[in-house]
Design an enzyme around this catalytic site. Structure first.
Site, mmCIF file in Angstrom:
data_model
loop_
_atom_site.group_PDB
_atom_site.id
_atom_site.type_symbol
_atom_site.label_atom_id
_atom_site.label_comp_id
_atom_site.label_asym_id
_atom_site.label_seq_id
_atom_site.Cartn_x
_atom_site.Cartn_y
_atom_site.Cartn_z
ATOM 1 N N ARG A 279 31.564 44.605 50.275
ATOM 2 C CA ARG A 279 31.826 43.481 49.627
ATOM 3 C C ARG A 279 30.983 42.754 49.154
ATOM 4 O O ARG A 279 29.655 43.075 49.392
ATOM 5 C CB ARG A 279 32.709 42.688 50.643
ATOM 6 C CG ARG A 279 34.038 43.099 50.870
ATOM 7 C CD ARG A 279 34.849 42.402 52.146
ATOM 8 N NE ARG A 279 34.580 42.789 53.323
ATOM 9 C CZ ARG A 279 35.142 42.447 54.455
ATOM 10 N NH1 ARG A 279 36.148 41.696 54.311
ATOM 11 N NH2 ARG A 279 34.707 42.888 55.543
ATOM 12 N N VAL A 280 31.173 41.977 48.252
ATOM 13 C CA VAL A 280 30.271 41.470 47.150
ATOM 14 C C VAL A 280 28.914 40.748 47.943
ATOM 15 O O VAL A 280 27.678 40.947 47.646
ATOM 16 C CB VAL A 280 30.746 40.609 46.005
ATOM 17 C CG1 VAL A 280 31.310 39.147 46.552
ATOM 18 C CG2 VAL A 280 29.725 40.361 44.992
ATOM 19 N N VAL A 281 29.321 39.707 48.854
ATOM 20 C CA VAL A 281 28.292 39.067 49.451
ATOM 21 C C VAL A 281 27.138 39.930 50.203
ATOM 22 O O VAL A 281 26.132 39.881 50.237
ATOM 23 C CB VAL A 281 28.619 38.012 50.475
ATOM 24 C CG1 VAL A 281 27.583 37.345 51.300
ATOM 25 C CG2 VAL A 281 29.624 36.882 49.693
ATOM 26 N N TYR B 257 46.680 48.303 49.531
ATOM 27 C CA TYR B 257 46.347 46.760 50.391
ATOM 28 C C TYR B 257 47.207 45.611 49.988
ATOM 29 O O TYR B 257 47.777 45.025 51.109
ATOM 30 C CB TYR B 257 44.767 46.562 50.147
ATOM 31 C CG TYR B 257 44.251 45.312 51.173
ATOM 32 C CD1 TYR B 257 43.781 45.603 52.149
ATOM 33 C CD2 TYR B 257 43.995 43.847 50.247
ATOM 34 C CE1 TYR B 257 43.240 44.346 53.051
ATOM 35 C CE2 TYR B 257 43.306 43.233 51.036
ATOM 36 C CZ TYR B 257 43.140 43.249 52.313
ATOM 37 O OH TYR B 257 42.598 42.090 53.056
ATOM 38 N N THR C 35 35.690 35.193 39.044
ATOM 39 C CA THR C 35 35.477 34.180 39.930
ATOM 40 C C THR C 35 36.052 34.408 41.315
ATOM 41 O O THR C 35 36.998 35.171 41.421
ATOM 42 C CB THR C 35 35.877 32.736 39.810
ATOM 43 O OG1 THR C 35 37.156 32.639 39.776
ATOM 44 C CG2 THR C 35 35.425 32.280 38.061
HETATM 45 P P1 NAD Z 1 36.838 44.594 58.980
HETATM 46 O O1 NAD Z 1 36.992 45.633 58.110
HETATM 47 O O2 NAD Z 1 35.528 44.250 59.396
HETATM 48 O O3 NAD Z 1 37.788 44.512 60.179
HETATM 49 C C1 NAD Z 1 39.218 45.168 60.531
HETATM 50 C C2 NAD Z 1 39.109 45.598 61.631
HETATM 51 O O4 NAD Z 1 40.480 46.407 61.828
HETATM 52 C C3 NAD Z 1 37.964 46.915 61.885
HETATM 53 O O5 NAD Z 1 37.392 46.523 63.244
HETATM 54 C C4 NAD Z 1 38.926 47.956 61.844
HETATM 55 O O6 NAD Z 1 38.248 49.100 62.669
HETATM 56 C C5 NAD Z 1 39.993 47.801 62.507
HETATM 57 N N1 NAD Z 1 41.315 48.672 61.987
HETATM 58 C C6 NAD Z 1 41.488 49.131 60.853
HETATM 59 N N2 NAD Z 1 42.834 49.890 60.773
HETATM 60 C C7 NAD Z 1 43.146 49.842 62.093
HETATM 61 C C8 NAD Z 1 44.126 50.501 62.677
HETATM 62 N N3 NAD Z 1 44.988 51.271 61.971
HETATM 63 N N4 NAD Z 1 44.355 50.276 64.095
HETATM 64 C C9 NAD Z 1 43.495 49.614 64.814
HETATM 65 N N5 NAD Z 1 42.408 48.877 63.847
HETATM 66 C C10 NAD Z 1 42.061 49.071 62.717
HETATM 67 O O7 NAD Z 1 37.485 43.336 57.877
HETATM 68 P P2 NAD Z 1 37.505 41.774 58.094
HETATM 69 O O8 NAD Z 1 36.894 41.140 57.177
HETATM 70 O O9 NAD Z 1 37.154 41.369 59.735
HETATM 71 O O10 NAD Z 1 39.118 41.355 58.150
HETATM 72 C C11 NAD Z 1 40.033 41.264 59.025
HETATM 73 C C12 NAD Z 1 41.280 40.998 58.678
HETATM 74 O O11 NAD Z 1 41.281 39.946 57.907
HETATM 75 C C13 NAD Z 1 41.797 42.244 57.820
HETATM 76 O O12 NAD Z 1 43.219 42.248 58.202
HETATM 77 C C14 NAD Z 1 41.762 41.592 56.476
HETATM 78 O O13 NAD Z 1 42.566 42.025 55.667
HETATM 79 C C15 NAD Z 1 41.805 40.120 56.502
HETATM 80 N N6 NAD Z 1 41.302 39.467 55.508
HETATM 81 C C16 NAD Z 1 39.790 39.412 55.486
HETATM 82 C C17 NAD Z 1 39.068 38.777 54.142
HETATM 83 C C18 NAD Z 1 37.661 38.316 54.010
HETATM 84 O O14 NAD Z 1 37.216 38.112 53.161
HETATM 85 N N7 NAD Z 1 36.951 38.922 55.343
HETATM 86 C C19 NAD Z 1 39.912 38.118 53.348
HETATM 87 C C20 NAD Z 1 41.380 38.407 53.359
HETATM 88 C C21 NAD Z 1 42.032 39.083 54.381
HETATM 89 N N1 UDP Z 2 31.555 42.892 42.978
HETATM 90 C C1 UDP Z 2 30.498 43.092 42.443
HETATM 91 N N2 UDP Z 2 29.527 43.972 42.673
HETATM 92 C C2 UDP Z 2 29.462 44.323 44.135
HETATM 93 C C3 UDP Z 2 30.690 44.467 44.909
HETATM 94 C C4 UDP Z 2 31.720 43.437 44.293
HETATM 95 O O1 UDP Z 2 30.242 42.769 41.144
HETATM 96 O O2 UDP Z 2 28.553 44.941 44.468
HETATM 97 C C5 UDP Z 2 32.697 42.140 42.544
HETATM 98 C C6 UDP Z 2 34.000 42.800 42.287
HETATM 99 O O3 UDP Z 2 33.987 43.575 41.174
HETATM 100 C C7 UDP Z 2 34.770 41.437 42.635
HETATM 101 C C8 UDP Z 2 33.964 40.450 43.338
HETATM 102 O O4 UDP Z 2 32.739 40.849 43.253
HETATM 103 O O5 UDP Z 2 34.960 40.999 41.291
HETATM 104 C C9 UDP Z 2 34.480 40.521 44.707
HETATM 105 O O6 UDP Z 2 34.476 41.589 45.332
HETATM 106 P P1 UDP Z 2 34.795 41.995 46.808
HETATM 107 O O7 UDP Z 2 34.948 43.519 46.962
HETATM 108 O O8 UDP Z 2 33.889 41.363 47.716
HETATM 109 O O9 UDP Z 2 36.346 41.310 47.072
HETATM 110 P P2 UDP Z 2 37.629 41.296 46.259
HETATM 111 O O10 UDP Z 2 37.346 41.756 44.869
HETATM 112 O O11 UDP Z 2 38.557 41.988 47.158
HETATM 113 O O12 UDP Z 2 37.945 39.858 46.382
#
Ligand code: NAD
Ligand code: UDP
Ligand code: UDP
Length: 331
Positions: free
Chosen positions: A203-205, A162, A227
């Site tokens: 994810r954590v939330v 990633y 954090t």
């Molecule tokens: P998500 O997993 O809900 O959405 C990703 C979407 O992309 C999904 O609908 C999935 O089916 C689609 N997808 C995956 N691989 C694909 C492929 N090869 N071709 C077409 N579609 C594909 O995640 P999200 O939280 O909505 O994230 C969206 C974007 O934002 C991602 O690129 C992610 O890396 C980026 N991002 C999100 C967060 C966050 O906290 N939500 C943080 C950092 C970056």
């Molecule tokens: N985490 C946790 N319990 C869970 C999921 C995640 O304690 O059920 C922690 C995880 O180890 C990380 C933080 O929460 O330190 C955020 O995790 P998330 O997977 O949401 O996002 P990222 O690590 O990619 O920021």
């Protein structure tokens, strides 16, 4: 007259066509579905492309009747020949459990996906936006993280597919910009949450809220002293649109996130308080390379985009909790 090559064969759009046609890859995912909604509200035509790996038709079901909305099953690792004015490239699983499920495919999605979408943008002269991530900073040694920081990323760990995939995508965006004079918009997103996250997203939330609502133990990984900074989805989408609409010389990368920083244990306690749950906090092993701290420096976003988040964590969590509560009651 000689035949036009595929590269030249851009559809000529009628003069009366004033709305923009916007492609959103990953449009049926969590963030993508909100973005599609926002673009339709602004009067644009939206092509929502998704392979439904983590996203779902359900996320955009309420948009299907809109004549300006088109849903397309497609994988960004495969070339795509359509016509559009702007591209938001969001396709990529974002949750560690999902992006680590098939790590080779994750790298392909980021890298081949970026090449294909940049190739498409180049052919049709579209402006193109990349959803990059705070993960490009890895386990940061500079705190908070400004855009100038180059990061501290393990190239061979479980998170690398990633992190390095997204870093390579950024490289491609800037090389296409320099080499082909393309209009690019790169944002680095910090942890974002809200209604419509999948309850099993990992994810954590979403994990903590679902566990609290079910009265199950809340599993904090490690001691919970790491954090994160959590941004509410509506704030983030405002930032996306402001970035896309900014002047052409604004390429980014620009951090988008909420600078309020919380330990994971604090988050667990807040979720328990707001849900009134009887859940206990338990600990589970910390995953490898889990970043210890993360907080965006959003000076640039404030100055360049006049953007800053409006929704504090407590207020955003209340909305997310109401959503998951309703979802779980439906069964
Ligand atoms: P998500 O997993 O809900 O959405 C990703 C979407 O992309 C999904 O609908 C999935 O089916 C689609 N997808 C995956 N691989 C694909 C492929 N090869 N071709 C077409 N579609 C594909 O995640 P999200 O939280 O909505 O994230 C969206 C974007 O934002 C991602 O690129 C992610 O890396 C980026 N991002 C999100 C967060 C966050 O906290 N939500 C943080 C950092 C970056
Ligand atoms: N985490 C946790 N319990 C869970 C999921 C995640 O304690 O059920 C922690 C995880 O180890 C990380 C933080 O929460 O330190 C955020 O995790 P998330 O997977 O949401 O996002 P990222 O690590 O990619 O920021
Ligand atoms: N591509 C695409 N749609 C287009 C144009 C290109 O999917 O409308 C893909 C195609 O796979 C191509 C890649 O984007 O290989 C990169 O395109 P570019 O024009 O940068 O380079 P090329 O590989 O064509 O020399």
């Amino acid at each position: 007259m000689r035949e036009r090559t595929l590269g030249e064969a851009r559809a000529v759009r009628p003069m009366y066509h004033t709305t923009k046609r916007v492609l959103v890859t990953g449009g049926a995912g969590f963030l993508g579905s909100y973005l599609c909604e926002r673009l339709l509200e602004a009067g644009q035509e939206v092509i929502c492309l998704d392979n439904f790996f983590t996203g779902s038709r359900k996320n955009v079901a309420h948009l299907l009747d809109d004549k300006r909305f088109e849903l397309m099953r497609h994988d960004v690792t495969v070339p795509l020949y359509i016509e559009c004015d702007e591209i938001y490239n969001l396709a990529c699983p974002a949750s560690p459990i999902h992006y680590q499920f098939d790590p080779v495919q994750t790298t392909k999605t980021s890298v081949h996906g970026a090449i294909n979408m940049l190739g498409l943008a180049r052919r049709v002269k579209a402006k193109i936006f990349q959803a990059s991530t705070s993960e490009v900073y890895g386990d940061p040694t500079v705190h908070p993280q400004p855009e100038e920081y180059w990061g501290n990323v393990n190239p061979i760990g479980y998170r690398s597919c990633y992190d390095e995939g997204k870093r390579c995508a950024e490289t491609l965006f800037f090389d296409y910009h320099r080499q082909h004079q393309m209009r690019i918009k790169v944002v680095r997103i910090f942890n974002t949450y809200g209604p419509r996250m999948h309850p099993n997203d990992g994810r954590v939330v979403s994990n903590f809220i679902v566990q609290a609502l079910r009265g199950e133990d809340i599993a904090v990984y490690g001691e919970g002293s790491q954090t994160r900074s959590f941004c509410y989805v509506d704030d983030l989408i405002d930032g996306f649109v402001k970035m896309m609409d900014s002047a052409d010389d604004i390429t980014g990368p620009i951090n988008l996130g909420n600078p309020g920083e919380f330990t994971i244990r604090e988050l667990a306690e807040l979720v328990i308080e707001l849900t009134g749950s009887s859940s206990r906090i338990v600990t589970k092993p910390l995953p490898q390379d889990d970043p210890k701290q993360r907080r965006p420096d959003i000076t640039k976003a404030r100055q360049v985009l006049d953007w800053q988040p409006q929704v504090p964590l407590r207020q955003g969590l209340i909305k997310a909790i109401a959503y998951f509560d309703n979802l779980l009651k439906q069964g």
